[in-house]
Motif scaffolding. Structure first.
Motif, PDB file in Angstrom:
ATOM      1  N   MET A  80       0.832  -1.200   0.000  1.00  0.00           N
ATOM      2  CA  MET A  80       0.000   0.000   0.000  1.00  0.00           C
ATOM      3  C   MET A  80       0.873   1.259   0.000  1.00  0.00           C
ATOM      4  N   ARG A  81       1.912   1.259   0.846  1.00  0.00           N
ATOM      5  CA  ARG A  81       2.812   2.430   0.910  1.00  0.00           C
ATOM      6  C   ARG A  81       3.599   2.604  -0.378  1.00  0.00           C
ATOM      7  N   ALA A  82       3.871   1.495  -1.074  1.00  0.00           N
ATOM      8  CA  ALA A  82       4.614   1.565  -2.336  1.00  0.00           C
ATOM      9  C   ALA A  82       3.727   2.019  -3.486  1.00  0.00           C
ATOM     10  N   GLY A  83       2.430   2.117  -3.237  1.00  0.00           N
ATOM     11  CA  GLY A  83       1.517   2.603  -4.279  1.00  0.00           C
ATOM     12  C   GLY A  83       1.110   1.541  -5.277  1.00  0.00           C
ATOM     13  N   VAL A  84       1.222   0.279  -4.889  1.00  0.00           N
ATOM     14  CA  VAL A  84       0.809  -0.797  -5.796  1.00  0.00           C
ATOM     15  C   VAL A  84      -0.707  -0.726  -5.951  1.00  0.00           C
ATOM     16  N   PRO A  85      -1.189  -0.681  -7.198  1.00  0.00           N
ATOM     17  CA  PRO A  85      -2.638  -0.584  -7.400  1.00  0.00           C
ATOM     18  C   PRO A  85      -3.339  -1.893  -7.026  1.00  0.00           C
ATOM     19  N   GLN A  86      -4.629  -1.746  -6.775  1.00  0.00           N
ATOM     20  CA  GLN A  86      -5.408  -2.928  -6.423  1.00  0.00           C
ATOM     21  C   GLN A  86      -5.413  -3.913  -7.590  1.00  0.00           C
ATOM     22  N   SER A  87      -5.175  -5.173  -7.269  1.00  0.00           N
ATOM     23  CA  SER A  87      -5.140  -6.220  -8.294  1.00  0.00           C
ATOM     24  C   SER A  87      -5.608  -7.525  -7.661  1.00  0.00           C
ATOM     25  N   TRP A  88      -5.555  -8.584  -8.429  1.00  0.00           N
ATOM     26  CA  TRP A  88      -5.938  -9.898  -7.899  1.00  0.00           C
ATOM     27  C   TRP A  88      -5.040 -10.270  -6.723  1.00  0.00           C
ATOM     28  N   PHE A  89      -3.762  -9.822  -6.780  1.00  0.00           N
ATOM     29  CA  PHE A  89      -2.826 -10.167  -5.708  1.00  0.00           C
ATOM     30  C   PHE A  89      -3.215  -9.476  -4.400  1.00  0.00           C
ATOM     31  N   THR A  90      -3.510  -8.184  -4.473  1.00  0.00           N
ATOM     32  CA  THR A  90      -3.893  -7.475  -3.244  1.00  0.00           C
ATOM     33  C   THR A  90      -5.249  -7.967  -2.728  1.00  0.00           C
ATOM     34  N   ASP A  91      -6.151  -8.300  -3.655  1.00  0.00           N
ATOM     35  CA  ASP A  91      -7.437  -8.868  -3.229  1.00  0.00           C
ATOM     36  C   ASP A  91      -7.232 -10.203  -2.520  1.00  0.00           C
ATOM     37  N   THR A  92      -6.317 -10.993  -3.024  1.00  0.00           N
ATOM     38  CA  THR A  92      -6.005 -12.280  -2.396  1.00  0.00           C
ATOM     39  C   THR A  92      -5.409 -12.070  -1.010  1.00  0.00           C
ATOM     40  N   LEU A  93      -4.541 -11.062  -0.863  1.00  0.00           N
ATOM     41  CA  LEU A  93      -3.970 -10.765   0.455  1.00  0.00           C
ATOM     42  C   LEU A  93      -5.051 -10.376   1.463  1.00  0.00           C
ATOM     43  N   VAL A  94      -6.017  -9.606   1.021  1.00  0.00           N
ATOM     44  CA  VAL A  94      -7.119  -9.220   1.916  1.00  0.00           C
ATOM     45  C   VAL A  94      -7.926 -10.458   2.306  1.00  0.00           C
ATOM     46  N   ALA A  95      -8.165 -11.346   1.353  1.00  0.00           N
ATOM     47  CA  ALA A  95      -8.899 -12.582   1.658  1.00  0.00           C
ATOM     48  C   ALA A  95      -8.107 -13.449   2.641  1.00  0.00           C
ATOM     49  N   VAL A  96      -6.807 -13.532   2.433  1.00  0.00           N
ATOM     50  CA  VAL A  96      -5.955 -14.315   3.349  1.00  0.00           C
ATOM     51  C   VAL A  96      -5.983 -13.699   4.746  1.00  0.00           C
ATOM     52  N   MET A  97      -5.943 -12.369   4.825  1.00  0.00           N
ATOM     53  CA  MET A  97      -6.031 -11.712   6.137  1.00  0.00           C
ATOM     54  C   MET A  97      -7.355 -12.033   6.822  1.00  0.00           C
ATOM     55  N   ALA A  98      -8.436 -12.040   6.054  1.00  0.00           N
ATOM     56  CA  ALA A  98      -9.749 -12.351   6.631  1.00  0.00           C
ATOM     57  C   ALA A  98      -9.779 -13.786   7.169  1.00  0.00           C
ATOM     58  N   VAL A  99      -9.212 -14.707   6.409  1.00  0.00           N
ATOM     59  CA  VAL A  99      -9.170 -16.106   6.859  1.00  0.00           C
ATOM     60  C   VAL A  99      -8.326 -16.223   8.121  1.00  0.00           C
ATOM     61  N   TYR A 100      -7.168 -15.578   8.137  1.00  0.00           N
ATOM     62  CA  TYR A 100      -6.318 -15.615   9.334  1.00  0.00           C
ATOM     63  C   TYR A 100      -7.016 -14.983  10.536  1.00  0.00           C
ATOM     64  N   CYS A 101      -7.723 -13.878  10.319  1.00  0.00           N
ATOM     65  CA  CYS A 101      -8.447 -13.234  11.432  1.00  0.00           C
ATOM     66  C   CYS A 101      -9.510 -14.162  11.999  1.00  0.00           C
TER      67      CYS A 101
END
Length: 176
Positions: A80-101
């Motif tokens: 996020m700080r590097a300015g990477v735009p939203q993509s399938w990879f960032t969406d997957t990271l959010v999903a992984v965070m939700a599963v871990y939570c």
């Protein structure tokens, strides 16, 4: 007519049903006592531990899940700080965070439930657990610290856990 199951004569072909009824009678008595807060927790006769995973094992899984969740959060924040735009990879990271939570919430609840059950049984398997309880090793159930004794150092506890884990795995391989 039998009032208690223990008094009933049992034919050989009825033994399975009789055993199941005794089990149900024990479970009902256990649940009634548990609601009153006076429940003695049944323990395994070989190890002296309550059935299921120990509080130590569940707490260890909780720590590993927390570490993984923090790692995924750090990677997400860096992207996020590097300015990477939203993509399938960032969406997957959010999903992984939700599963871990979700997993972490379940593990926190489960670890607390196991710790409470161990406390009712009169022991702990956690290194810095209740000092007024016996401390048992989490794999073989042997007493490693008496109630009221000083806590074991991290190294002492780690050595005991490693030795008993190896012994338990050897016994499980031999029993197959």
């Amino acid at each position: 007519m039998c009032i208690w199951l223990d008094e009933c004569p049992v034919q050989e072909y009825e033994q399975d049903l009789y055993a199941m009824l005794l089990f149900l009678k024990e479970r009902i008595a256990y649940q009634q006592a548990d609601h009153k807060g006076e429940c003695p927790v049944p323990t395994d006769t070989k190890t002296g531990l309550i059935p299921g995973h120990t509080a130590y094992a569940v707490t260890k899984w909780r720590y590993r899940t927390t570490t993984a969740l923090v790692g995924v959060c750090v990677v997400s924040l860096c992207l996020m700080r590097a300015g990477v735009p939203q993509s399938w990879f960032t969406d997957t990271l959010v999903a992984v965070m939700a599963v871990y939570c979700f997993t972490l919430i379940v593990l926190v609840w489960w670890a607390d439930a196991r710790s409470s059950a161990e406390k009712r049984a009169g022991y702990t398997t956690i290194r810095l657990g209740d000092k007024q309880l016996l401390q048992r090793d989490p794999y073989m159930g042997r007493t490693i610290r008496l109630a009221g004794g000083e806590y074991l150092s991290r190294k002492e506890f780690g050595d005991i856990v490693a030795a008993t884990k190896a012994e338990a795995s050897r016994k499980s391989v031999l029993s197959r």
